[in-house]
Design a protein around this motif. Structure first.
Motif, mmCIF file in Angstrom:
data_model
loop_
_atom_site.group_PDB
_atom_site.id
_atom_site.type_symbol
_atom_site.label_atom_id
_atom_site.label_comp_id
_atom_site.label_asym_id
_atom_site.label_seq_id
_atom_site.Cartn_x
_atom_site.Cartn_y
_atom_site.Cartn_z
ATOM 1 N N TYR A 248 -4.409 0.503 -2.923
ATOM 2 C CA TYR A 248 -3.160 0.879 -3.574
ATOM 3 C C TYR A 248 -3.239 2.272 -4.193
ATOM 4 O O TYR A 248 -2.331 2.691 -4.922
ATOM 5 N N ILE B 72 0.834 -1.204 0.000
ATOM 6 C CA ILE B 72 0.000 0.000 0.000
ATOM 7 C C ILE B 72 0.872 1.259 0.000
ATOM 8 O O ILE B 72 0.669 2.176 -0.796
ATOM 9 N N PRO C 49 -2.112 3.036 6.772
ATOM 10 C CA PRO C 49 -1.869 1.896 5.886
ATOM 11 C C PRO C 49 -2.034 0.534 6.537
ATOM 12 O O PRO C 49 -2.520 -0.402 5.900
#
Length: 277
Positions: free
Chosen positions: A87, A18, A69
């Protein structure tokens, strides 16, 4: 416990992917929380990814919102949304900002980012559940650097006074913050365990805050506490599992393409090794 270890490794891998999609970000404080997130969402919390606003659910508040994240990775792996959608971290129009936002990301219970405020929000949510007669728990994660904020301790005093035994605080005690070691920037004196104890909380000091078994046992014990809130002090390693961040304990990282590839490959190998056991 093996399933939780695998889940934690999956969270670490996806957290790296990510942040790598953006190329830089808060790797350190995200990776140190992977094991706690695995235990919370893999066993402890009563949740339903198909009903993210279900009133009877347990709540989780990431007060150290810059660790977003690791939460996005966890929620994606639990099926709140397709993993690949995360993403788009911090890109224009994304539903995954650098700090957690309940109005953007499915599964995020409360918006955080300004350090200290998430602790107060969690206390309010816990009190609200009490008033409404709900039996759920509210879990909140704060950073040791974040605990420099006076607002954290105002909330801690309030929670103890009103006997919010449905509130459990996890302290990511990784010993580092933005500007360096916590002992150099703003020492916590006798330690965070002693401070929470002085405020009237039930305190559990976890020797290895990156060990899922220790975290699991501590959370189970915390959920049974009656008459006072509980604080879990997780002695963690900042950047745990990220080859470019763990050695330095960096707060935020902007590694090279090669460093990203190395870190992701190492994380993939660690996951594969666990899955092979």
């Amino acid at each position: 416990m093996q399933k939780l270890k695998i889940f934690a490794a999956q969270i670490r891998l996806e957290t790296l992917k990510i942040i790598a999609s953006r190329g830089f970000g808060h790797v350190g404080g995200s990776m140190s929380m992977a094991d706690a997130m695995a235990v919370l969402y893999g066993d402890i919390m009563n949740i339903d990814p198909q009903k993210p606003r279900w009133e009877g659910r347990d709540w989780f508040v990431l007060s150290k919102g810059h660790g977003g994240p690791v939460m996005y990775a966890t929620l994606g792996l639990k099926g709140y949304y397709p993993m690949e959608s995360a993403y788009t971290l911090n890109q224009p129009g994304t539903d995954f900002p650098s700090h957690t936002d309940r109005n953007k990301t499915i599964g995020v219970d409360l918006t955080t980012g300004s350090l200290g405020q998430g602790m107060s929000e969690a206390v309010g949510a816990a009190l609200g559940s009490k008033v409404q007669g709900r039996k759920n728990h509210v879990f909140v994660a704060i950073g040791d650097g974040e605990a420099d904020e006076g607002q954290v301790w105002e909330a801690a005093q309030f929670a103890a006074h009103y006997k919010l035994d449905n509130l459990i605080c996890l302290v990511d005690d990784n010993k580092r913050q933005l500007d360096g070691a916590c002992t150099d920037v703003m020492s916590h004196g006798k330690g965070l365990a002693a401070k929470f104890d002085a405020f009237g909380w039930n305190v559990i000091d976890i020797a290895d805050g990156n060990d899922v078994e220790q975290i699991h046992d501590a959370l189970r014990a915390a959920c049974s506490v009656v008459g006072k809130p509980a604080a879990l002090i997780l002695n963690t390693v900042k950047g745990k599992g990220a080859t470019f961040a763990e050695p330095s304990g960096a707060h935020s990282s902007q590694p090279t393409k090669e460093q990203w590839e190395e870190a992701i490959a190492a994380s993939e190998a660690a996951l594969a090794a666990l899955q092979a056991q």
